[in-house]
Write an enzyme that holds these catalytic residues in place. Structure first.
Site, PDB file in Angstrom:
ATOM      1  N   HIS A  58      13.065   4.712  -2.443  1.00 12.95           N
ATOM      2  CA  HIS A  58      11.729   4.461  -1.897  1.00 12.95           C
ATOM      3  C   HIS A  58      11.371   5.499  -0.827  1.00 12.95           C
ATOM      4  CE1 HIS A  58       8.249   2.629   0.004  1.00 12.95           C
ATOM      5  NE2 HIS A  58       8.860   2.871   1.155  1.00 12.95           N
ATOM      6  N   HIS A  67       7.859   8.679  -0.052  1.00 16.99           N
ATOM      7  CA  HIS A  67       7.231   9.210   1.165  1.00 16.99           C
ATOM      8  C   HIS A  67       7.274  10.727   1.309  1.00 16.99           C
ATOM      9  CE1 HIS A  67       6.294   5.478   3.319  1.00 16.99           C
ATOM     10  NE2 HIS A  67       7.448   4.987   2.888  1.00 16.99           N
ATOM     11  N   GLU A  84       1.718   3.100   2.819  1.00 20.06           N
ATOM     12  CA  GLU A  84       2.450   2.389   1.760  1.00 20.06           C
ATOM     13  C   GLU A  84       1.606   2.082   0.520  1.00 20.06           C
ATOM     14  OE1 GLU A  84       5.582   2.111   1.612  1.00 20.06           O
ATOM     15  OE2 GLU A  84       6.292   2.237   3.682  1.00 20.06           O
ATOM     16  N   SER A 128       6.594   4.433  -5.621  1.00 19.99           N
ATOM     17  CA  SER A 128       8.006   4.188  -5.930  1.00 19.99           C
ATOM     18  C   SER A 128       8.180   2.901  -6.731  1.00 19.99           C
ATOM     19  CB  SER A 128       8.828   4.137  -4.624  1.00 19.99           C
ATOM     20  OG  SER A 128       8.383   3.070  -3.798  1.00 19.99           O
TER      21      SER A 128
HETATM   22  N1  HBI Z   1      12.247   1.972   9.851  1.00 15.78           N
HETATM   23  N2  HBI Z   1      13.547   3.281   8.467  1.00 15.78           N
HETATM   24  C1  HBI Z   1      12.369   2.669   8.726  1.00 15.78           C
HETATM   25  N3  HBI Z   1      11.357   2.800   7.838  1.00 15.78           N
HETATM   26  C2  HBI Z   1      10.150   2.199   8.074  1.00 15.78           C
HETATM   27  O1  HBI Z   1       9.230   2.336   7.256  1.00 15.78           O
HETATM   28  C3  HBI Z   1       9.992   1.444   9.242  1.00 15.78           C
HETATM   29  C4  HBI Z   1      11.070   1.355  10.138  1.00 15.78           C
HETATM   30  N4  HBI Z   1      10.948   0.642  11.266  1.00 15.78           N
HETATM   31  C5  HBI Z   1       9.722   0.023  11.629  1.00 15.78           C
HETATM   32  C6  HBI Z   1       8.661   0.136  10.623  1.00 15.78           C
HETATM   33  N5  HBI Z   1       8.819   0.815   9.536  1.00 15.78           N
HETATM   34  C7  HBI Z   1       7.379  -0.622  10.802  1.00 15.78           C
HETATM   35  O2  HBI Z   1       7.301  -1.333  11.935  1.00 15.78           O
HETATM   36  C8  HBI Z   1       6.093   0.093  10.424  1.00 15.78           C
HETATM   37  O3  HBI Z   1       5.410  -0.834   9.615  1.00 15.78           O
HETATM   38  C9  HBI Z   1       5.188   0.412  11.528  1.00 15.78           C
HETATM   39 FE    FE Z   2       7.943   2.938   3.013  1.00 17.91          FE
END
Ligand code: HBI
Ligand code: FE
Length: 295
Positions: free
Chosen positions: A144, A149, A190, A209
């Site tokens: 994903h 991304h 997303e 994804s």
């Molecule tokens: N950590 N690795 C990772 N990937 C994310 O997409 C992610 C995160 N921590 C917090 C977060 N997303 C969310 O709070 C976002 O929706 C803002």
């Molecule tokens: Fe994501």
């Protein structure tokens, strides 16, 4: 912030949100920014084979469904043959837009996440889903994060948008605006759609994804497809375990970037006085973009 304090809060919040389930990654070797090594040689032949199957399924689906910027980025990253070495991919990315990849055990605390984005570092999870999770996975995995991304981060305008998002996130933590900003992430990064001259296309990583939602989001008669307005999106709740009931459509990435130029402080103040909107809301003044228009 003290890493351990930060970590405890984070795990407490995650446990609460997921009804007690722990996160799946191994956080024991993470540094203060939650970065771990990607032990590329530890991936098994079966895991590389699973990656190739995931990749091939999506590669067959993205023509005519993903936006051109995504397809161009995907071609440059050239990751069809197995789980990529993320340090090598980071070099390709850095040459294109100055972004780098950092490797993480999984979800990281918001402060950490936003700090990485604000510095043009994208966190990519190192573990791969199991075969049984081919179609659906709860937490983001390397497929994903990377497939969904990274390709768009090779586009200069989208790359600037994601950095701006990270900067806004750091401010939102101080302004109690996190829920609003999380909805903006959800409905753009997303699950965003983009109207192109060739027709409606997807740019959101959660869509690109996914084996099923990529077709559903473009052609199902069920969901609303609404021109994106930042404040409207920030008020809108979302579903995490079904296909989306509403998608928000941008005309191009420049417009998305421009819409997020203003300081969000007064927006959060306004939104706190307004009710949230259910995921399937269509407001009286909104156009649900006709299927006929989508070519
Ligand atoms: N950590 N690795 C990772 N990937 C994310 O997409 C992610 C995160 N921590 C917090 C977060 N997303 C969310 O709070 C976002 O929706 C803002
Ligand atoms: Fe994501």
């Amino acid at each position: 912030m003290d890493k351990h304090l930060n970590t405890e809060n984070f795990f407490a919040t995650v446990a609460e949100k997921s009804h007690g389930a722990a996160l799946r990654g191994d956080y024991t070797l993470a540094d203060a920014q939650y970065v771990v090594r990607q032990d590329w040689h530890a991936y098994t032949p079966q895991q590389h084979a699973l990656w190739r199957r995931l990749y091939q399924r999506q590669a067959d689906l993205v023509p005519g469904r993903a936006c051109d910027e995504f397809l161009a980025g995907m071609a440059k990253l050239d990751a069809a043959d197995g789980i990529p070495d993320l340090a090598q991919a980071s070099e390709i990315l850095c040459a294109a837009t100055g972004w780098r990849l950092v490797t993480v055990p999984g979800l990281v605390p918001e402060l950490t996440f936003f700090t990485h984005l604000a510095h043009r570092r994208f966190p990519v999870t190192v573990w791969l889903r199991e075969l049984e999770e081919f179609d659906y996975i709860v937490e983001p995995d390397v497929f994903h994060d990377f497939f969904g991304h990274v390709p768009l981060l090779l586009d200069p305008v989208f790359a600037d948008y994601l950095q701006r998002y990270g900067q806004a996130g750091l401010k939102a933590l101080k302004l109690d605006g996190l829920e609003y900003l999380a909805r903006l992430y959800w409905y753009t990064i997303e699950f965003g759609l983009i109207q192109t001259p060739a027709g409606l296309r997807a740019y959101g990583a959660g869509i690109l994804s996914s084996g099923g939602e990529i077709e559903y989001c473009l052609h199902s008669p069920l969901p609303h497809r609404i021109p994106l307005d930042v404040e409207r999106v920030m008020r809108t709740l979302y579903k995490i375990d079904t296909y989306q009931e509403s998608y928000f459509v941008i005309p191009d990435f420049q417009q998305l970037f421009d819409q997020t130029e203003p300081d969000f402080t007064p927006i959060y103040a306004r939104l706190k006085a307004l009710p949230t909107l259910a995921a399937d809301t269509l407001l009286p003044d909104e156009t649900n973009l006709a299927l006929a228009q989508q070519a």
